[in-house]
Design a protein around this motif. Structure first.
Motif, PDB file in Angstrom:
ATOM      1  N   ARG A 174      34.156  39.376  23.539  1.00  0.00           N
ATOM      2  CA  ARG A 174      35.482  39.814  23.094  1.00  0.00           C
ATOM      3  C   ARG A 174      35.691  39.487  21.620  1.00  0.00           C
ATOM      4  N   ARG A 198      42.838  34.421  12.948  1.00  0.00           N
ATOM      5  CA  ARG A 198      42.736  34.028  14.361  1.00  0.00           C
ATOM      6  C   ARG A 198      41.294  34.110  14.854  1.00  0.00           C
ATOM      7  N   LEU A 220      41.425  33.880  27.305  1.00  0.00           N
ATOM      8  CA  LEU A 220      42.716  34.571  27.294  1.00  0.00           C
ATOM      9  C   LEU A 220      43.161  34.866  25.866  1.00  0.00           C
ATOM     10  N   GLU A 221      42.914  33.904  24.975  1.00  0.00           N
ATOM     11  CA  GLU A 221      43.294  34.100  23.572  1.00  0.00           C
ATOM     12  C   GLU A 221      42.464  35.207  22.933  1.00  0.00           C
ATOM     13  N   ASP A 224      43.723  38.539  24.155  1.00  0.00           N
ATOM     14  CA  ASP A 224      44.961  38.896  23.466  1.00  0.00           C
ATOM     15  C   ASP A 224      44.688  39.371  22.046  1.00  0.00           C
ATOM     16  N   GLU A 227      43.291  42.885  22.209  1.00  0.00           N
ATOM     17  CA  GLU A 227      44.372  43.830  22.526  1.00  0.00           C
ATOM     18  C   GLU A 227      45.222  44.105  21.288  1.00  0.00           C
ATOM     19  N   SER A 228      45.489  43.072  20.491  1.00  0.00           N
ATOM     20  CA  SER A 228      46.269  43.250  19.262  1.00  0.00           C
ATOM     21  C   SER A 228      45.530  44.129  18.260  1.00  0.00           C
TER      22      SER A 228
END
Length: 393
Positions: A174, A198, A220-221, A224, A227-228
């Motif tokens: 990811r 990030r 999870l981070e 996210d 997705e952003s």
């Protein structure tokens, strides 16, 4: 009849641990005795559950090597009686004080028992029949008694390690996607600094040895973040892959179809074959990884993979006749777009070949847009990536 003593030699007092050791000494042996090295391999995997280190295991391996049989239940019992000098040799010169420390750790962990002689020495005496009549030293019997426990702990440890590996792989993938998409977005313009920061912080976190909980949180981070990134890329117009573009290429085929497109001459084919791809001409501002991820069908024609833009252009040149694209249309695309961009465009056309009625006419229309400065293959690639993510979801 020999008495097996579990109390320590010298001034060392009896502790609660010695009573537990006596229970191990008196416990029945299992019906089947596994290979002693298999027990040691399982114990290596489960060493954290028994509170021992790799150096402790090195000393235990040396002790096990003094047992003459493959299974601990065979032969003259389970007691080995090497001297500290002999143990030092089999542990590659480990100091005697270090040996004593690791032997004590193995005893505390309940993996070996210490049977001290009356004078504290390790030795064995044989009887009239030649067999061992009495032996004093380290008893490996707990390895047999606890073999099933060790195997279960090893299985649990291997499962936990596998889960840790899969969680880490998911985070890495990811994060890699997010990082490369951010790089692509920066080429298109806009403010990507916050997302890039990030991604860098998460990559730095992966350098540490993380447990399952930390990796799950990081996963999870990373999801996210990805997705952003996709949300910022989604407004990119993809008119090149829209229905209007398809209508345009149908019009080209139906009302303005060129003879050279449907029936390429042998002279044109020869000229196309003679053209060598130039990887340095207009390399697209796209990661090659993203192109291959969005157009996996192209890899069916590249058995050794595609590792460079040069190879991508070569594979596109090989696939071009199979799509019915003439040498003239391909030459025009390379001249107007550049070799790399033309290869990316052809790869996208191949990926959507079932939806495009005339690949040759479609490529000519895109070449005309490129000549006018109104075409880039980037939106085509992103449209295919989004379609693939939608199907996966």
């Amino acid at each position: 009849m020999q008495h097996i003593s579990t109390t320590p030699f010298g001034r060392r007092p009896v502790a609660a641990g010695h009573l537990a050791q006596r229970a191990l000494a008196e416990a029945p042996l299992p019906a089947s005795a596994p290979d002693k090295w298999a027990i040691l391999r399982d114990l290596t995997a489960a060493r954290a559950a028994f509170g021992i280190s790799d150096r402790d295991l090195a000393v235990l391996s040396a002790l096990v090597s003094f047992h003459p049989h493959l299974q601990l239940a065979e032969g003259d019992g389970t007691i080995v009686f090497p001297s500290n000098a002999a143990l030092g040799e089999r542990t590659h010169g480990m100091a005697e004080s270090t040996l004593r420390r690791h032997l004590s750790a193995l005893v505390r962990a309940g993996l070996v028992l210490r049977h001290d002689s009356p004078n504290g020495k390790r030795y064995a005496a044989r009887g009239m029949d030649g067999g061992l009549a009495v032996a004093f030293g380290f008893d490996l019997r707990p390895l047999l008694v606890r073999a099933a426990e060790i195997a279960a702990a090893a299985e649990a440890a291997r499962a936990a390690n596998l889960r840790l590996k899969r969680l880490r792989e998911a985070v890495v993938l990811r994060l890699r996607d997010a990082t490369k998409l951010i790089a692509f977005g920066e080429e298109l313009g806009g403010n990507w600094d916050a997302l890039a920061d990030r991604a860098r912080l998460m990559a730095r976190s992966l350098r540490r040895k993380l447990d399952v909980a930390a990796l799950e949180a990081l996963g999870l981070e990373a999801a996210d973040l990805l997705e952003s990134v996709n949300a910022l890329l989604s407004p990119i117009e993809t008119e090149e892959m829209s229905g209007n573009a398809l209508e345009s290429e149908r019009h080209i085929q139906d009302s303005n179809r060129l003879l050279s497109e449907s029936e390429p001459s042998s002279e044109q084919e020869g000229l196309a074959a003679a053209e060598a791809p130039d990887p340095d001409r207009a390399v697209p501002k796209l990661p090659l990884y993203l192109v291959l991820k969005s157009c996996p069908d192209l890899l069916d024609y590249a058995p050794h993979g595609v590792d460079s833009w040069h190879e991508l252009v070569g594979v596109a040149d090989f696939v071009r006749p199979m799509l019915g694209i003439s040498a003239d249309a391909w030459r025009e695309a390379r001249a107007t777009m550049g070799d790399g961009a033309a290869a990316v465009t052809l790869a996208c056309i191949l990926q959507r070949a079932s939806e495009i009625r005339s690949p040759g006419g479609y490529l000519r229309s895109l070449s005309a847009k490129a000549a006018a400065g109104g075409f880039s293959p980037g939106p085509m690639v992103m449209a295919l990536l989004r379609a693939d993510n939608t199907r996966a979801a």
